[in-house]
Design an enzyme around this catalytic site. Sequence first.
Site, PDB file in Angstrom:
ATOM      1  N   GLY A 172       1.869 -19.923 -67.415  1.00  0.00           N
ATOM      2  CA  GLY A 172       2.867 -20.888 -67.844  1.00  0.00           C
ATOM      3  C   GLY A 172       2.600 -21.399 -69.246  1.00  0.00           C
ATOM      4  N   GLY A 173       2.828 -22.711 -69.427  1.00  0.00           N
ATOM      5  CA  GLY A 173       2.619 -23.318 -70.740  1.00  0.00           C
ATOM      6  C   GLY A 173       1.217 -23.155 -71.260  1.00  0.00           C
ATOM      7  N   GLY A 407       9.706   2.969 -99.368  1.00  0.00           N
ATOM      8  CA  GLY A 407       9.394   1.561 -99.162  1.00  0.00           C
ATOM      9  C   GLY A 407       8.161   1.343 -98.316  1.00  0.00           C
ATOM     10  N   ALA A 408       7.807   2.329 -97.494  1.00  0.00           N
ATOM     11  CA  ALA A 408       6.616   2.187 -96.658  1.00  0.00           C
ATOM     12  C   ALA A 408       5.356   2.137 -97.519  1.00  0.00           C
ATOM     13  CB  ALA A 408       6.533   3.322 -95.648  1.00  0.00           C
TER      14      ALA A 408
END
Length: 517
Positions: A172-173, A407-408
């Site tokens: 959970g949290g 761009g890589a």
Amino acid sequence: MAISKSVSEGLERRRASALEAGGKQKADDRHAKGRLTARERLDSLFSAGTFQEVGLHAQHATRHFGMEKKSLPGDGVVTGTGFIGGRPAAAFAQDFTVAGGTLGEIHARKICQTLDHALKAGIPVIGFNDSGGARIQEGVGALSAYGQVFYRNVQLSGVVPQISVIAGPCAGGAAYSPALTDFIIMTREHASLFICGPEVIRAVTGQATTMDEIGSADMHATVAGTIHFIAEDDAHAVAIVHRLLSFLPSNNMMDPPHRIEPELSLADDPELDELVPDDPKTPFDCRAVIERLADDGDFLEVSAGFAQNMVIGFGRIGGIVVGFVANQPMVKAGAIDIDASDKAARFVRFCNAFNVPLVNLVDVPGFLPGVHEERGGIIRHGAKLLFAYASATVPKLTVIMRKAYGGAYIAMCSQDMGADRIIAWPTAEIAVMGAEGAVNILYRKELAEADDRAARAAELAAEYREEFSSPYLSAGMLFVSDVLQPRETRAAIALTLRGLMSKRETRPPKKHGNIPL
């Protein structure tokens, strides 16, 4: 006036009661399963005799429903400070033998005080998570307590290293505190990490699943990428903490623990020449290169099971601690995908926060093409890597081993992203795209009319490599600092790092940039 016997005995009784925690039987049950108690974990973490506990006599708030007559020694968490490898550190360990290690107000206050102390003292903090979650009897107070812990995790981020060990349930949290820290280590057995368990998922969605599928160490290490290391047991987890800390500074105002020798070895390493195959399409393991570059082959890989087309981790070159970021040609040909972008970007940002120089090893054909990648947001995720490198002010060295396309290549820390030195091997290819792809676009008509299309395409591709993607072309235009034999690389990096130790670089004044999350 001496302390009376009764007062002294009273103190010892209280101390013994607190140290007993959940009792001998619960401790024995853990030992039978090969697990340590909270205090045993901290004792193994710190150098013998250096642990100073804080909050030994803490007790839960009795005003909450059904808690008036309960006794919860230490309120289910052990906190304090000690020394690891001669350096101070703070730590807490949730105690599952006391109310299942559930978190209440005093429990959280002890953790928060530990985090506050780590921030003020400028020391790393290690947390052992082993808890049944929020203490239901304390209601909204327990929820508020979690928020206070999360808030401090964020305040400490980038100031002191934070390491989480998941050594039991973390649900959970509670899972968000480890998620806010720098590194997560999880034991393979007895530990789980999840937001909603199988029963809740089945009840809400009708989906049948198992804990292995949603909360196991293997799943988080290979699929979700939530954790960075898998430990076989508690002792192994502590060993990983020790090794990780051996590469990290105590805080962001200090340098990492370099081991700089007065005399720098500049000898060539001929074995590096043998690692790269002659055929540019034949994959090779980038870890072999890293281990030749790192002092004594000592390389601590981070997130080894996740996004395996990108390899990251810590080592030393010439005694200087560095963070390695490398494309892995063995997986997806080294192409950068969504997960690889996230993995590398976060690591680059960590290294920058804690003054760790970056060594980038490039063999990248591009960003991974595909409908899944485009719809999954490869543009947004790939931009994280660009953002991380452009933001980083630590020394940045880039070695182009083979392919550096499009761009890589920029995303792997080209000169334009602020690389301080770029070394290319003679096998490097630096271009907008691969030779074959470029030829098919540029010479489409000529190839269509050729008697032997394949032979003509190969001939044109060879010419393209020589004229347009040669490392000497980039070196001639000063996009590359030098073209070196692989055998010369280690000495060149070591010398460059030594010369960059005094690097100073600033960015425009601002609260922070808006990284494309």
